[in-house]
Design an enzyme around this catalytic site. Structure first.
Site, PDB file in Angstrom:
ATOM      1  N   HIS A  80       0.869  -1.183   0.000  1.00 56.73           N
ATOM      2  CA  HIS A  80       0.000   0.000   0.000  1.00 56.73           C
ATOM      3  C   HIS A  80       0.910   1.238   0.000  1.00 56.73           C
ATOM      4  CE1 HIS A  80      -2.841   2.943   1.705  1.00 56.73           C
ATOM      5  NE2 HIS A  80      -3.815   2.099   1.446  1.00 56.73           N
ATOM      6  N   GLN A 116      -4.582  -5.139   7.049  1.00 55.16           N
ATOM      7  CA  GLN A 116      -5.562  -6.089   6.517  1.00 55.16           C
ATOM      8  C   GLN A 116      -5.616  -7.391   7.314  1.00 55.16           C
ATOM      9  OE1 GLN A 116      -7.788  -5.365   4.341  1.00 55.16           O
ATOM     10  NE2 GLN A 116      -6.945  -3.431   3.624  1.00 55.16           N
ATOM     11  N   LYS A 129     -10.468  -0.779  10.481  1.00 54.13           N
ATOM     12  CA  LYS A 129     -10.605  -1.993   9.673  1.00 54.13           C
ATOM     13  C   LYS A 129     -10.911  -3.205  10.547  1.00 54.13           C
ATOM     14  CE  LYS A 129      -7.337  -0.483   6.105  1.00 54.13           C
ATOM     15  NZ  LYS A 129      -8.150   0.076   5.036  1.00 54.13           N
ATOM     16  N   ASP A 174       3.061  -4.345   8.102  1.00 53.98           N
ATOM     17  CA  ASP A 174       1.805  -3.612   7.939  1.00 53.98           C
ATOM     18  C   ASP A 174       0.677  -4.617   8.186  1.00 53.98           C
ATOM     19  OD1 ASP A 174      -0.558  -2.558   7.000  1.00 53.98           O
ATOM     20  OD2 ASP A 174       0.268  -1.805   5.107  1.00 53.98           O
ATOM     21  N   CYS A 177      -4.780   2.540  -3.683  1.00 58.97           N
ATOM     22  CA  CYS A 177      -3.530   3.039  -3.106  1.00 58.97           C
ATOM     23  C   CYS A 177      -2.378   2.065  -3.347  1.00 58.97           C
ATOM     24  CB  CYS A 177      -3.661   3.340  -1.601  1.00 58.97           C
ATOM     25  SG  CYS A 177      -4.844   4.620  -1.255  1.00 58.97           S
TER      26      CYS A 177
END
Lengths: 146, 410
Positions: B124, B204, B227, B201, B366
């Site tokens: 991302h 998700q 999220k 990261d 993104c």
């Protein structure tokens, strides 16, 4: 129901509005718009440039303008998009603007047209932004040609 | 044990709310943001109605209560990710802020000219652009782990880019476009063997799979509240204590200091050192309620349900002529499916789906370099979570079929 073969070639805005009025489902309206877009001739490859790209569109739109030497000058437009619904909107824009004088272009109420077509309700905000970015560019050319 | 999706759905007020024109909402944009369960909404309201005050300041009743609630939330998040101490959990505004914090507070101090930062093309922009900026400023070089044809990290070619010069590996645990679940364990081990630090990261993965920052051992984990069924405006940076200790503050101001004199200051310890200014207090407290929500369901149910939805969507979508799903097979992915359909631009397709009440996201998500690699300008992304139903998957596929009719593709 979706029509098998809608007559999609519109030579004037009035004709466009009349045809659009006959369509009562969102499916038909989208289909009509997509069909309209198919009629727009593609830009020559050399016009697909960064300079001609309209900023603010989610999909790629390229717009070229040509101002004739005549008095008064006539503005001719050509445009292309890689998205089919956008191409349809481009077709409407070309019908409204292309082949008109700068005065006519600046006097034309495009928002009213899109309201009549009921697009503004359906179009997402980001898509409207892209559409009005195209309008802005045409109006700027018209202003310079006055 | 049968899983009662309706019981889950009933916890989400928005899911029973029809769209303005009366159609039911089919929300398949969970990778962008998840809807909020009642307990998260209630917690937000509870803070604002019952004990709103600033934290860590003042000794009045409300101030003590709100501070206690915030620290409780921090401890819940600590347990949720298997962290050693609550002090390692820093509240930020989200994944982007968390990654930028590391780039600024760790990167600017420790990255030297000639050092290498190892990324990959599925990241991302939030886990790419901060490193581009850092590399430019510090004279470091960006390297990229090659991708396999099906959109996984090519671990067989890792040695070509992971070298003694590599100081940082920044990688997503799960791609927000391809759904690819990356082999964080192997990456972390091989990064550490070269003396590099690994930042994950987790935006998700955190709402999809259990995360334990000590198994495999990683150095930084960034994720967002919204999220994982929590509020927007709040997220977490977890960092290993030793790393946090040697980092300088990024933002300076109130809350993060030990003592301020007229011309200089001493800074506090983590997490305060990295939490300058007033935190998103109510949101951070409600994020603890989001953790409770996930834990009340249990990871096994999450996994089983999402796999069932994914398998169904995968099988149905692949039957549609001209439809192409990007990324690896089901074995290597979480509940994200990004696709294109011949003859329909992703934006147009998403618009026609929206007309049918189906919310998916079109665009580059993104991840422009990834879309360059995929050689498509945009994809349409459907992402599933615990409250989605088999019926919604079927509705998505039917809506795509209908779009094909509108586009005269059949």
């Amino acid at each position: 129901m979706l029509s098998e073969n809608t007559m999609t070639t519109c030579s004037s805005l009035d004709e466009l509005l009349e045809t659009f009025d006959l369509l009562d489902s969102w499916e038909e309206r989208y289909q009509f718009l997509i069909d309209l877009g198919r009629e727009v001739p593609p830009l020559p490859p050399e016009d697909i440039t960064e300079e001609n790209r309209v900023q603010g569109c989610q999909s790629n739109v390229w717009l070229t303008t040509h101002v004739t030497d005549s008095v008064p000058p006539i503005i001719e437009l050509a445009a292309q998009s890689d998205a089919q619904v956008v191409k349809g909107l481009v077709a409407v824009l070309l019908l409204a603007y292309s082949g008109h004088t700068p005065e006519e272009i600046l006097a034309f109420d495009i928002k009213d047209l899109f309201n009549k077509l009921g697009f503004t309700k359906h179009l997402s905000r980001s898509r409207s932004n892209g559409l009005f970015a195209m309008v802005q560019r045409v109006q700027n050319v018209a202003r310079e040609a006055l | 044990m049968p899983f009662d999706v309706e019981a889950i759905r009933s916890q989400f007020p928005i899911l029973s709310r029809p769209l303005p024109d009366g159609r039911p909402l089919i929300y398949l944009d969970n990778a962008a943001t998840a809807q909020k369960p009642r307990r998260v909404i209630d917690k937000l309201v509870e803070v604002l109605e019952q004990y709103n005050a600033n934290v860590h300041r003042g000794i009045h009743t409300l101030g003590s209560r709100v501070t206690e609630e915030l620290e409780n939330s921090r401890e819940r998040l600590q347990r949720f990710i298997g962290a050693t101490a609550p002090e390692e959990v820093i509240f930020t505004s989200g994944t982007t802020a968390s990654i930028n914090l590391v780039a600024q507070a760790w990167g600017r101090k420790f990255i030297k000219p000639g050092d290498e930062l190892l990324l990959n093309e599925m990241e991302h922009h939030a886990n790419l652009v901060p490193w581009q900026q850092l590399a430019q400023e510090r004279g470091a070089t960006l390297k990229f782990i090659p991708l396999t044809a099906d959109g996984r990290l090519d671990m067989e070619r890792l040695d070509g880019v992971l070298t003694a010069k590599t100081k940082l590996v920044a990688v997503t645990a799960m791609s927000n476009v391809l759904g690819t679940i990356n082999p964080i364990g192997e990456l972390a081990e091989r990064a550490h063997a070269k003396g590099a630090v690994i930042l994950v990261d987790g935006a998700q993965i955190v709402p999809q799979r259990p995360i334990d920052v000590h198994n495999p051992v990683i150095d930084f984990l960034a994720f967002s509240g919204h999220k994982m069924f929590g509020p927007t405006g709040v997220g977490v940076l977890w960092g290993r204590k030793e790393l946090l200790q040697e980092m300088d503050p990024f933002l300076a101001g109130g809350n993060m200091i030990r003592r301020v004199w007229k011309t200089h200051s001493d800074f506090g310890d983590a997490p305060a050192k990295f939490e300058a200014g007033t935190a998103p207090i109510a949101e951070a407290i409600a994020l603890g309620a989001a953790v409770d929500f996930i834990e009340s369901i249990g990871w096994e149910a999450f996994h089983t349900h999402e796999q069932a939805l994914m398998t169904r969507a995968w099988n149905q979508l692949r039957e549609i002529p001209g439809l192409k799903i990007f990324g690896p097979g089901l074995k290597h992915r979480g509940a994200i499916l990004s696709f294109t359909a011949d003859g329909m631009h992703a934006n147009d397709l998403a618009e026609i789906l929206d007309q049918q009440g189906v919310a998916v996201r079109p665009g580059h998500h993104c991840t422009m370099p990834l879309h360059d690699w995929l050689q498509v300008p945009a994809t349409a992304r459907a992402s599933f979570t615990i409250y989605n139903t088999v019926g919604e998957v079927d509705a998505l596929c039917a809506a795509v079929q209908k779009a094909r009719k509108i586009f005269r593709l059949e």
